[in-house]
Write an enzyme that holds these catalytic residues in place. Sequence first.
Site, PDB file in Angstrom:
ATOM      1  N   GLY A  14      39.052  16.784  42.926  1.00 20.63           N
ATOM      2  CA  GLY A  14      38.370  18.156  43.746  1.00 20.63           C
ATOM      3  C   GLY A  14      36.800  17.500  43.380  1.00 20.63           C
ATOM      4  O   GLY A  14      36.351  17.635  42.100  1.00 20.63           O
ATOM      5  N   THR A 140      34.816  20.243  37.436  1.00 23.25           N
ATOM      6  CA  THR A 140      35.640  21.014  38.219  1.00 23.25           C
ATOM      7  C   THR A 140      34.600  22.123  39.008  1.00 23.25           C
ATOM      8  O   THR A 140      33.865  22.773  37.676  1.00 23.25           O
ATOM      9  CB  THR A 140      37.487  21.369  38.446  1.00 23.25           C
ATOM     10  N   ASP A 142      36.450  24.963  39.586  1.00 25.22           N
ATOM     11  CA  ASP A 142      37.447  25.950  38.479  1.00 25.22           C
ATOM     12  C   ASP A 142      37.249  26.608  37.259  1.00 25.22           C
ATOM     13  O   ASP A 142      37.707  27.503  37.007  1.00 25.22           O
ATOM     14  CB  ASP A 142      39.249  25.436  39.002  1.00 25.22           C
TER      15      ASP A 142
END
Length: 370
Positions: A14, A140, A142
């Site tokens: 991603g 990322t 996240d």
Amino acid sequence: MAKFKKIGILTSGGDAPGMNAAIRAVTRHALSQGIEVVGVIGGYAGLLGAATETDKDVIAEKYLRPLKSGSVSKTITLGGTMLYSSRCPEFKTKEGMDLALKTCHEQNIDAIVAIGGDGTFRGATDLTNHGIPSIGIPATIDNDITATDHTIGFDTALNTCLSMFDYLRDTSESHARCIVTEVMGNGCGYLALYAGIAAGAVTIAIPEIPYDYEYGLNKIRDARAKGKRGMIAVCCEKMAKEGEENVAEHLTKLISSETGVDSRFNRLGHIVRGGIPTLRDRLVASQMGVGAVSLLLEGKSNLVMCLRDNRVTHTDINFALVLDRMYKNKLKDGDLEPFTAAQVEEMKLRCTRRAENIRELYEISKSICY
Ligand code: F6P
């Protein structure tokens, strides 16, 4: 000092804001050390694709773009990744690895800097094990790489979430609603937790802590009883067990049916993967990019760059991957065997600290919401 003629840079998995700042730093620092740089287009898939093409110009246009200092000019402000990204399951096969190695050998690529998440690092360690020294840079939104306190893109995504929550707050106030908003995180609650606290969410649901619906609903009832009109509830994505309704959607329905507060479901989704990278993401990306090239020049590889206690440092990729699996309760048989007792203790300590950090923040969020 190790000699490198040419290094490849790729972004995989991603995308995350700040990836371009990392590409720029790797490129400029490598060039300053007399090393040529190629940008691998589309992640590991670009390495595989280049092996199937013979035309030099097509390779340079579609798969391996030579990067000069000017190629990365004006990219530091851009979100996304100028090298594009993909997830490449073929790279995990023997045939895929053979193609990637063929490309590296034919194109004289001596080393790879791979920017992305844990899947990206697995690729980097495989390449190192096959004779192409590689270093990973964590990027990322996240923030789910246990070895580092910060992943590139996390800070920008947080700020985007925050802006979106502030917008949602305006409309929730006008209509006296609770808007339950779901954010990405891929099993990691940092994005939801940090942004939820900063937005003053009335309740937050994250995968690390079982969500107590009754507690959350009571918070909403109390808040309304005290006169609060607009409210934001924040939930991390992918929290439902198989066959269960997604937590955010379930909570939205319960709020309407059990508290009398009108509610709406909202999903921020991919919007938080884009946008202009923040100062923090650009700075960390720049530090990690330069650090990765310097480590390669010192003859080191199979490492992942990390930010720990506000210092840019690095750790062994295998250590980082196993630490991550330990934290996520996904250890495989034999995972701990290559490590000393002291290293295993260190992993356990880091897992405990991270879990404690999340628990403490969660308690804070509970104590200061309305
Ligand atoms: O890992 C980054 C991430 O944005 C996660 O937060 C999310 O679950 C996933 O990628 C979405 O993946 P895709 O872009 O393939 O839909």
